[in-house]
Design a protein around this motif. Structure first.
Motif, PDB file in Angstrom:
ATOM      1  N   VAL A   1       1.036  -1.103  -0.109  1.00 35.19           N
ATOM      2  CA  VAL A   1      -0.046  -0.221   0.116  1.00 35.19           C
ATOM      3  C   VAL A   1       0.936   1.151   0.104  1.00 35.19           C
ATOM      4  O   VAL A   1       1.728   1.398   0.748  1.00 35.19           O
ATOM      5  N   PHE A   2       0.526   2.265  -0.903  1.00 38.80           N
ATOM      6  CA  PHE A   2       1.382   3.486  -1.209  1.00 38.80           C
ATOM      7  C   PHE A   2       0.318   4.520  -0.491  1.00 38.80           C
ATOM      8  O   PHE A   2      -0.946   4.603  -0.669  1.00 38.80           O
ATOM      9  N   GLY A   3       0.753   5.644  -0.114  1.00 43.36           N
ATOM     10  CA  GLY A   3       0.359   6.826   0.414  1.00 43.36           C
ATOM     11  C   GLY A   3      -0.432   7.577  -0.731  1.00 43.36           C
ATOM     12  O   GLY A   3      -1.492   8.116  -0.586  1.00 43.36           O
ATOM     13  N   THR A   4       0.289   7.675  -1.660  1.00 46.08           N
ATOM     14  CA  THR A   4      -0.103   8.219  -3.043  1.00 46.08           C
ATOM     15  C   THR A   4       0.490   7.965  -4.099  1.00 46.08           C
ATOM     16  O   THR A   4       1.107   6.837  -4.144  1.00 46.08           O
TER      17      THR A   4
ATOM     18  N   LEU B   1       9.145  20.578  -5.805  1.00 50.65           N
ATOM     19  CA  LEU B   1       9.512  19.541  -6.430  1.00 50.65           C
ATOM     20  C   LEU B   1      10.228  18.635  -5.512  1.00 50.65           C
ATOM     21  O   LEU B   1      10.442  17.233  -5.303  1.00 50.65           O
ATOM     22  N   GLU B   2      11.010  19.213  -4.574  1.00 52.19           N
ATOM     23  CA  GLU B   2      11.903  18.530  -3.432  1.00 52.19           C
ATOM     24  C   GLU B   2      11.059  17.805  -2.551  1.00 52.19           C
ATOM     25  O   GLU B   2      11.493  16.622  -2.028  1.00 52.19           O
ATOM     26  N   LEU B   3       9.743  18.509  -2.134  1.00 43.85           N
ATOM     27  CA  LEU B   3       8.899  17.609  -1.500  1.00 43.85           C
ATOM     28  C   LEU B   3       8.562  16.177  -1.948  1.00 43.85           C
ATOM     29  O   LEU B   3       8.530  15.257  -1.397  1.00 43.85           O
ATOM     30  N   TRP B   4       8.089  16.270  -3.327  1.00 45.71           N
ATOM     31  CA  TRP B   4       7.844  15.044  -4.149  1.00 45.71           C
ATOM     32  C   TRP B   4       9.020  14.094  -3.967  1.00 45.71           C
ATOM     33  O   TRP B   4       8.818  12.892  -3.948  1.00 45.71           O
ATOM     34  N   ARG B   5      10.232  14.707  -4.258  1.00 48.02           N
ATOM     35  CA  ARG B   5      11.426  13.895  -4.139  1.00 48.02           C
ATOM     36  C   ARG B   5      11.401  12.902  -3.010  1.00 48.02           C
ATOM     37  O   ARG B   5      11.876  11.800  -2.983  1.00 48.02           O
ATOM     38  N   ALA B   6      11.537  13.781  -1.914  1.00 51.43           N
ATOM     39  CA  ALA B   6      11.588  13.322  -0.569  1.00 51.43           C
ATOM     40  C   ALA B   6      10.111  12.253  -0.272  1.00 51.43           C
ATOM     41  O   ALA B   6      10.868  11.165   0.420  1.00 51.43           O
ATOM     42  N   MET B   7       9.222  12.546  -0.728  1.00 53.79           N
ATOM     43  CA  MET B   7       8.246  11.525  -0.612  1.00 53.79           C
ATOM     44  C   MET B   7       8.579  10.141  -1.305  1.00 53.79           C
ATOM     45  O   MET B   7       8.375   9.115  -0.777  1.00 53.79           O
TER      46      MET B   7
ATOM     47  N   VAL C   1      11.725   9.103  -2.859  1.00 51.96           N
ATOM     48  CA  VAL C   1      12.956   8.428  -2.461  1.00 51.96           C
ATOM     49  C   VAL C   1      13.219   8.239  -1.050  1.00 51.96           C
ATOM     50  O   VAL C   1      13.592   7.050  -0.776  1.00 51.96           O
ATOM     51  N   ASP C   2      12.883   9.296  -0.350  1.00 53.87           N
ATOM     52  CA  ASP C   2      13.043   9.059   1.199  1.00 53.87           C
ATOM     53  C   ASP C   2      12.001   8.369   1.996  1.00 53.87           C
ATOM     54  O   ASP C   2      12.385   7.184   2.674  1.00 53.87           O
ATOM     55  N   ASP C   3      10.754   8.783   1.812  1.00 54.67           N
ATOM     56  CA  ASP C   3       9.735   8.295   2.430  1.00 54.67           C
ATOM     57  C   ASP C   3       9.210   6.814   1.841  1.00 54.67           C
ATOM     58  O   ASP C   3       8.553   5.941   2.663  1.00 54.67           O
ATOM     59  N   LYS C   4       9.528   6.711   0.411  1.00 45.95           N
ATOM     60  CA  LYS C   4       9.011   5.652  -0.172  1.00 45.95           C
ATOM     61  C   LYS C   4       7.251   5.522   0.068  1.00 45.95           C
ATOM     62  O   LYS C   4       6.678   4.406  -0.144  1.00 45.95           O
TER      63      LYS C   4
ATOM     64  N   ASP D   1      10.652  13.873 -13.767  1.00 45.39           N
ATOM     65  CA  ASP D   1      10.869  12.184 -13.800  1.00 45.39           C
ATOM     66  C   ASP D   1      12.179  11.985 -13.126  1.00 45.39           C
ATOM     67  O   ASP D   1      12.359  11.080 -12.244  1.00 45.39           O
ATOM     68  N   ARG D   2      13.384  12.632 -13.509  1.00 43.85           N
ATOM     69  CA  ARG D   2      14.600  12.465 -12.971  1.00 43.85           C
ATOM     70  C   ARG D   2      14.752  12.847 -11.575  1.00 43.85           C
ATOM     71  O   ARG D   2      15.232  11.961 -10.823  1.00 43.85           O
ATOM     72  N   VAL D   3      13.947  13.811 -10.983  1.00 41.69           N
ATOM     73  CA  VAL D   3      13.883  14.010  -9.593  1.00 41.69           C
ATOM     74  C   VAL D   3      13.310  12.727  -8.793  1.00 41.69           C
ATOM     75  O   VAL D   3      13.626  12.278  -7.954  1.00 41.69           O
ATOM     76  N   LEU D   4      11.972  12.603  -9.157  1.00 35.73           N
ATOM     77  CA  LEU D   4      11.083  11.588  -8.577  1.00 35.73           C
ATOM     78  C   LEU D   4      12.030  10.213  -8.611  1.00 35.73           C
ATOM     79  O   LEU D   4      11.628   9.378  -7.372  1.00 35.73           O
ATOM     80  N   LEU D   5      12.731   9.983  -9.668  1.00 34.07           N
ATOM     81  CA  LEU D   5      13.576   8.509  -9.575  1.00 34.07           C
ATOM     82  C   LEU D   5      14.673   8.944  -8.960  1.00 34.07           C
ATOM     83  O   LEU D   5      15.671   7.772  -8.684  1.00 34.07           O
ATOM     84  N   GLY D   6      15.080   9.839  -8.281  1.00 31.19           N
ATOM     85  CA  GLY D   6      16.333  10.000  -7.528  1.00 31.19           C
ATOM     86  C   GLY D   6      17.683  10.265  -8.269  1.00 31.19           C
ATOM     87  O   GLY D   6      18.577  10.117  -7.767  1.00 31.19           O
TER      88      GLY D   6
END
Length: 426
Positions: A190-193, A237-243, A245-248, A399-404
């Motif tokens: 299950v994913f949050g979003t 965009l950093e918020l989405w990266r953190a979600m 890549v970091d929070d998964k 895309d590149r940011v979201l994929l880390g």
């Protein structure tokens, strides 16, 4: 897809000029024929056929001929391009609002400014984002056929199971991130979003509200430079990266077709989506709610993606008949049959006052929330022919940011530099 079609369509103006005097004004029996490419199949196509039949009966001198044109509306621009090259385009075609700037440069496209300025048309009854998406440099290239917006849809069952309070209209993006993290359960898949990471406009238009909510703009006021690489946009965009890549806590949908089915099946807790999802939500009996997008500083601006009915000039009689038909088709009573019958929001505010809308809202529980969210759609994407190419650069950066693979700062800065090169070419 949109980028390729926009480039292909660039050859149309010259072709259209050679055919500008073509087209017949009527049939042998004296009737004026209006060929209508609507791009709709099955039940939606039946609704439009019924409307055309009704109009023809009450207007004996006109015959509106509804035709699918293409079952994939993504291909409609290319289909019309071929018809223009052959000198026999339809009189009316369903066109994405993102194609407006390209269409405005085509001489065969009729200017509907005089039509919508007639007080009887009720142009002010259409939402601002609809009117803006249909207007390029003062020229109205179409009238709205479909309207939507992005809101936050949430699965009540998953929120209850995680002990998380339901989203509210006052949510911030930090609230959104916190809830997504708590909803995520890797052991259950299950994913949050989720986020559509296809690198195209489906990726990009989900990001623009976050820029607008903070007072940012996509382009500079003169339209000559990119303006989206602001510190605030980088932070978003950093918020989405953190979600991701970091929070998964983010399911990255890299083909754009899985995120909604995962939501319907209870594998995603929140989706940034629009009213087009309501029919499937009802079919899957999802217990859901809808609120405006999370915001910054109380600003919950969203984005709308209106589509248009566009008229092509096949002679004065056919063009006028097409305009008259569209004036009738977009009246509240007909709008209720078309928009509500196909599971979409009404294209005009007066339609929401009809009994038909009240029945629609009973059937689709998110309707009222999405309708109210139209007030948060106050601007549109730039109506310039180079927007699809600029969007592609931004989509790749996101895309590149979201994929880390890149930081938000370097990705947006790079995309802005590429956008400036595109804009410099005119």
């Amino acid at each position: 897809m949109i980028r390729k079609l926009a480039l292909v369509f660039a050859v149309v103006p010259a072709l259209a000029l050679s055919a500008a005097c073509g087209g017949q004004s009527g049939d042998d029996d004296g009737k004026v024929t209006v060929v209508w490419w609507h791009g709709q199949a099955d039940a939606e196509g039946d609704i439009l056929k019924g409307l055309a039949d009704e109009y023809n009966k009450s207007h004996p001198g006109i015959e509106v001929k509804p035709e699918v044109g293409t079952t994939n509306v993504d291909d409609m621009l290319q289909k019309v391009q071929a018809a223009l090259a052959g000198g026999d385009p339809p009189d009316i075609a369903y066109m994405y609002g993102s194609w407006s700037a390209t269409l405005a440069e085509t001489p065969r496209v009729a200017d509907l400014s005089s039509l919508v300025k007639d007080p009887s048309f009720g142009w002010d009854d259409f939402w601002p984002a609809e009117r803006e998406a249909a207007t390029v440099d003062g020229k109205v290239i179409g009238v709205p056929s479909v309207v939507d917006n992005l809101g936050l849809i949430y699965n009540k069952k998953l929120f209850d199971a995680a002990g998380v309070a339901y989203p509210t209209k006052d949510w911030t993006w930090d609230d959104f991130r916190s809830a997504a993290k708590r909803l995520t359960d890797a052991s259950k898949g299950v994913f949050g979003t989720s986020y559509v990471a296809t690198g195209d406009e489906d990726t990009v238009w989900r990001f623009w509200p976050m820029l607008w909510q903070q007072g940012g703009s996509i382009l500079s006021p003169d339209g000559k430079n990119a303006a989206f690489a602001t510190p605030q946009a980088v932070q978003s965009l950093e918020l989405w990266r953190a979600m991701a890549v970091d929070d998964k806590s983010v399911y990255l949908d890299q083909n754009g077709e899985k995120f909604l089915p995962l939501f319907y099946s209870g594998k995603v807790g929140m989706e940034i989506a629009g009213p087009w999802a309501m029919r499937d939500l009802a079919d899957h009996k999802v217990d859901y709610g809808v609120v405006p997008l999370p915001g910054y500083g109380g600003n919950h601006q969203t984005i709308s993606g209106p589509d248009n009915w566009v008229v092509f000039d096949n002679g004065s009689k056919r063009a006028q008949a097409a305009k008259d038909f569209l004036a009738w088709l977009t009246k509240p009573e007909q709008d209720a049959r078309w928009s509500l019958g196909s599971g979409n929001l009404p294209i005009r505010q007066a339609t929401s006052k009809l009994p038909a809308y009240k029945e629609f809202a009973k059937q689709y529980l998110g309707a009222d929330a999405f309708l109210a969210n139209q007030d948060n759609a106050v601007q549109a994407r730039p109506s310039i022919t180079s927007y699809p190419d600029i969007s592609a650069k931004i989509g790749d950066a996101i895309d590149r940011v979201l994929l880390g693979q890149a930081t938000a700062q370097e990705a947006l800065t790079g995309a802005a530099a590429e956008a400036d090169k595109i804009l410099a070419k005119g």
